[in-house]
Design a protein around this motif. Structure first.
Motif, mmCIF file in Angstrom:
data_model
loop_
_atom_site.group_PDB
_atom_site.id
_atom_site.type_symbol
_atom_site.label_atom_id
_atom_site.label_comp_id
_atom_site.label_asym_id
_atom_site.label_seq_id
_atom_site.Cartn_x
_atom_site.Cartn_y
_atom_site.Cartn_z
ATOM 1 N N TRP A 191 20.296 -6.810 0.215
ATOM 2 C CA TRP A 191 19.550 -5.774 0.260
ATOM 3 C C TRP A 191 18.697 -5.402 -0.754
ATOM 4 O O TRP A 191 17.057 -4.868 -0.727
ATOM 5 N N GLY A 192 18.866 -5.860 -2.354
ATOM 6 C CA GLY A 192 18.731 -5.257 -3.426
ATOM 7 C C GLY A 192 17.817 -6.151 -3.597
ATOM 8 O O GLY A 192 16.049 -5.601 -3.719
ATOM 9 N N MET A 193 16.923 -7.353 -3.036
ATOM 10 C CA MET A 193 15.570 -8.257 -2.920
ATOM 11 C C MET A 193 14.739 -7.612 -2.556
ATOM 12 O O MET A 193 13.581 -7.303 -2.729
ATOM 13 N N ARG A 194 15.498 -6.698 -1.058
ATOM 14 C CA ARG A 194 14.523 -6.075 -0.318
ATOM 15 C C ARG A 194 13.751 -4.586 -0.663
ATOM 16 O O ARG A 194 12.368 -3.915 -0.157
ATOM 17 N N LYS A 195 14.609 -4.110 -1.441
ATOM 18 C CA LYS A 195 14.179 -2.670 -2.323
ATOM 19 C C LYS A 195 13.444 -2.970 -3.173
ATOM 20 O O LYS A 195 12.545 -2.530 -3.420
ATOM 21 N N ALA A 196 13.404 -4.139 -3.855
ATOM 22 C CA ALA A 196 12.417 -4.920 -5.338
ATOM 23 C C ALA A 196 11.045 -4.621 -4.206
ATOM 24 O O ALA A 196 10.406 -4.890 -4.832
ATOM 25 N N CYS A 197 11.138 -5.763 -3.064
ATOM 26 C CA CYS A 197 9.917 -5.996 -2.550
ATOM 27 C C CYS A 197 9.245 -4.411 -2.192
ATOM 28 O O CYS A 197 7.601 -4.245 -2.501
ATOM 29 N N ALA A 198 10.258 -3.698 -1.197
ATOM 30 C CA ALA A 198 9.313 -2.035 -1.093
ATOM 31 C C ALA A 198 8.292 -1.693 -2.473
ATOM 32 O O ALA A 198 7.318 -1.413 -2.003
ATOM 33 N N GLU A 199 9.676 -1.735 -3.623
ATOM 34 C CA GLU A 199 9.005 -1.068 -4.888
ATOM 35 C C GLU A 199 7.633 -1.529 -4.561
ATOM 36 O O GLU A 199 7.033 -0.784 -5.850
ATOM 37 N N CYS A 200 7.287 -3.309 -5.135
ATOM 38 C CA CYS A 200 6.284 -3.100 -5.405
ATOM 39 C C CYS A 200 4.844 -3.839 -4.754
ATOM 40 O O CYS A 200 4.095 -4.598 -4.541
ATOM 41 N N PHE A 201 5.534 -3.266 -3.051
ATOM 42 C CA PHE A 201 4.240 -3.338 -2.343
ATOM 43 C C PHE A 201 3.536 -2.889 -2.500
ATOM 44 O O PHE A 201 1.814 -3.598 -1.814
ATOM 45 N N MET A 202 2.805 -2.069 -2.918
ATOM 46 C CA MET A 202 1.340 -1.351 -3.172
ATOM 47 C C MET A 202 0.745 -2.394 -3.990
ATOM 48 O O MET A 202 0.053 -3.073 -3.606
ATOM 49 N N ALA A 203 0.860 -3.296 -4.636
ATOM 50 C CA ALA A 203 0.400 -4.399 -6.246
ATOM 51 C C ALA A 203 0.594 -5.060 -5.459
ATOM 52 O O ALA A 203 -0.549 -5.973 -5.598
ATOM 53 N N VAL A 204 1.371 -5.548 -4.169
ATOM 54 C CA VAL A 204 0.690 -6.854 -3.340
ATOM 55 C C VAL A 204 0.180 -6.910 -2.543
ATOM 56 O O VAL A 204 -1.472 -7.769 -2.576
ATOM 57 N N SER A 205 -0.405 -5.515 -1.827
ATOM 58 C CA SER A 205 -1.722 -5.202 -1.296
ATOM 59 C C SER A 205 -2.525 -5.094 -1.750
ATOM 60 O O SER A 205 -3.452 -5.247 -1.239
ATOM 61 N N TYR A 206 -2.419 -4.301 -3.218
ATOM 62 C CA TYR A 206 -4.614 -4.202 -4.002
ATOM 63 C C TYR A 206 -4.713 -5.386 -3.671
ATOM 64 O O TYR A 206 -5.967 -5.496 -4.466
ATOM 65 N N THR A 207 -3.608 -6.672 -4.106
ATOM 66 C CA THR A 207 -4.465 -7.553 -4.632
ATOM 67 C C THR A 207 -4.809 -8.578 -3.267
ATOM 68 O O THR A 207 -5.691 -9.315 -2.957
ATOM 69 N N THR A 208 -4.468 -7.959 -1.982
ATOM 70 C CA THR A 208 -5.606 -8.613 -0.692
ATOM 71 C C THR A 208 -6.346 -8.241 -0.234
ATOM 72 O O THR A 208 -7.085 -7.204 -0.420
ATOM 73 N N SER A 209 -6.884 -8.794 1.049
ATOM 74 C CA SER A 209 -8.067 -8.058 1.524
ATOM 75 C C SER A 209 -7.843 -7.633 2.934
ATOM 76 O O SER A 209 -6.569 -7.512 3.334
ATOM 77 N N PRO A 210 -8.527 -6.533 2.875
ATOM 78 C CA PRO A 210 -8.017 -5.489 4.018
ATOM 79 C C PRO A 210 -7.655 -6.765 4.892
ATOM 80 O O PRO A 210 -6.305 -6.068 5.632
ATOM 81 N N GLU A 211 -7.809 -7.183 5.690
ATOM 82 C CA GLU A 211 -7.814 -8.207 6.693
ATOM 83 C C GLU A 211 -5.828 -8.231 7.334
ATOM 84 O O GLU A 211 -5.152 -8.490 7.336
ATOM 85 N N VAL A 212 -5.654 -8.701 5.606
ATOM 86 C CA VAL A 212 -4.609 -9.745 5.294
ATOM 87 C C VAL A 212 -4.243 -8.228 4.986
ATOM 88 O O VAL A 212 -2.137 -8.263 5.542
ATOM 89 N N ARG A 213 -4.093 -7.406 4.748
ATOM 90 C CA ARG A 213 -3.556 -6.177 4.364
ATOM 91 C C ARG A 213 -2.906 -5.537 6.020
ATOM 92 O O ARG A 213 -1.995 -4.809 6.446
ATOM 93 N N ARG A 214 -3.586 -5.441 6.537
ATOM 94 C CA ARG A 214 -4.358 -4.922 7.944
ATOM 95 C C ARG A 214 -3.090 -5.614 9.203
ATOM 96 O O ARG A 214 -2.112 -5.702 9.391
ATOM 97 N N SER A 215 -3.469 -6.642 8.759
ATOM 98 C CA SER A 215 -2.481 -8.051 10.063
ATOM 99 C C SER A 215 -1.494 -8.083 9.181
ATOM 100 O O SER A 215 -0.171 -8.719 10.526
#
Length: 270
Positions: free
Chosen positions: A168-192
């Motif tokens: 679960w600690g891995m999933r929590k770490a992913c949730a915490e950095c989700f915004m930074a990952v999303s910001y790097t992707t295209s709107p389509e990847v972000r949405r789909s």
């Protein structure tokens, strides 16, 4: 004596700065004498010496004191050896940590060609969950270092793996950095792709993961906004900020009062 080697490593950065400022007198001193010591101490048998060497290396990189050729020919190869699948566990964990911290200080080409393939391998390391944890915690920084194309092609599949990790600690770490990952992707990847993935985290069976996801919900939603109209941007430290309007910029006091930073840092649950 380990304490002597540790003290020596702590003196490397100031010596390197002096040599840089006196380059006409000592044109090759750093390359010939100091750099080999830094590289050698990354594999020292004493963990305190290695830690001092790692800190010295990061300071040298941050101060832009290491030549690109030295980074590619001396530093990266030793880190790749230390993070290899058959490497000692302790050395591997340390090497992964350095690789993640180095990424933001190196050129995009160097990170993508020399370090990204190994990082992707380490995200799937089945032997040490500590290795995967470091990768998950620094995932946003790696995405930012390599850019959109490499993120979508190589990193997003690994991010999906980490978001469904059994720890679960891995999933929590992913949730915490989700915004930074999303910001790097295209709107389509972000949405789909990222939106359904985020829903899975916000519905996770572990309440710590759910809490981290809820704290990242606002920052994640903000990545869907048009930066030109919303005025949102991500600063170098990975935090989301609101750019002051033109009218606010005319007044320094107003500029300071209108700057808002949104972070997704976790808080202790009761």
């Amino acid at each position: 004596e380990p304490t002597v080697r540790t003290e020596l490593m702590e003196q490397i950065p100031p010596i390197a700065i002096f040599l840089q400022e006196s380059r006409p007198k000592f044109p090759t001193a750093f390359f010939e004498y100091l750099m080999p010591i830094v590289v050698r101490y990354l594999t020292d048998v004493n963990n305190q010496v290695r830690k001092a060497g790692q800190e010295a290396l990061l300071i040298l990189l941050e101060q832009d004191l290491i030549a690109q050729s030295d980074i590619e020919n001396r530093v990266c190869p030793i880190l790749l050896d230390l993070s290899a699948p058959d490497s000692d566990d302790e050395y591997k964990v340390e090497a992964v940590n350095i690789i993640c911290k180095m990424a933001s200080m190196l050129s995009r080409t160097t990170v993508e060609h020399m370090l990204l393939p190994r990082f992707c391998e380490l995200c799937s390391d089945g032997k040490l969950f500590q290795v995967r944890k470091i990768c998950a915690a620094n995932f946003g920084d790696i995405c930012n270092a390599v850019g959109q194309e490499a993120t979508e092609r190589l990193l997003i599949p690994k991010f999906f793996e980490l978001c469904s990790d059994s720890v679960w600690g891995m999933r929590k770490a992913c949730a915490e950095c989700f915004m930074a990952v999303s910001y790097t992707t295209s709107p389509e990847v972000r949405r789909s792709k990222l939106s359904p993935l985020f829903i899975s985290l916000i519905s996770d069976t572990c309440r710590w993961v759910r809490q981290a996801a809820f704290q990242s919900l606002g920052p994640f939603i903000s990545t869907f906004a048009n930066p030109s109209s919303a005025g949102l941007y991500v600063r170098e430290d990975g935090t989301l900020s609101i750019r002051p309007s033109t009218q606010d910029v005319s007044s320094n006091s107003c500029q300071q009062s209108n700057k808002i930073t949104l972070t997704s840092s976790s808080t202790n649950a009761t």
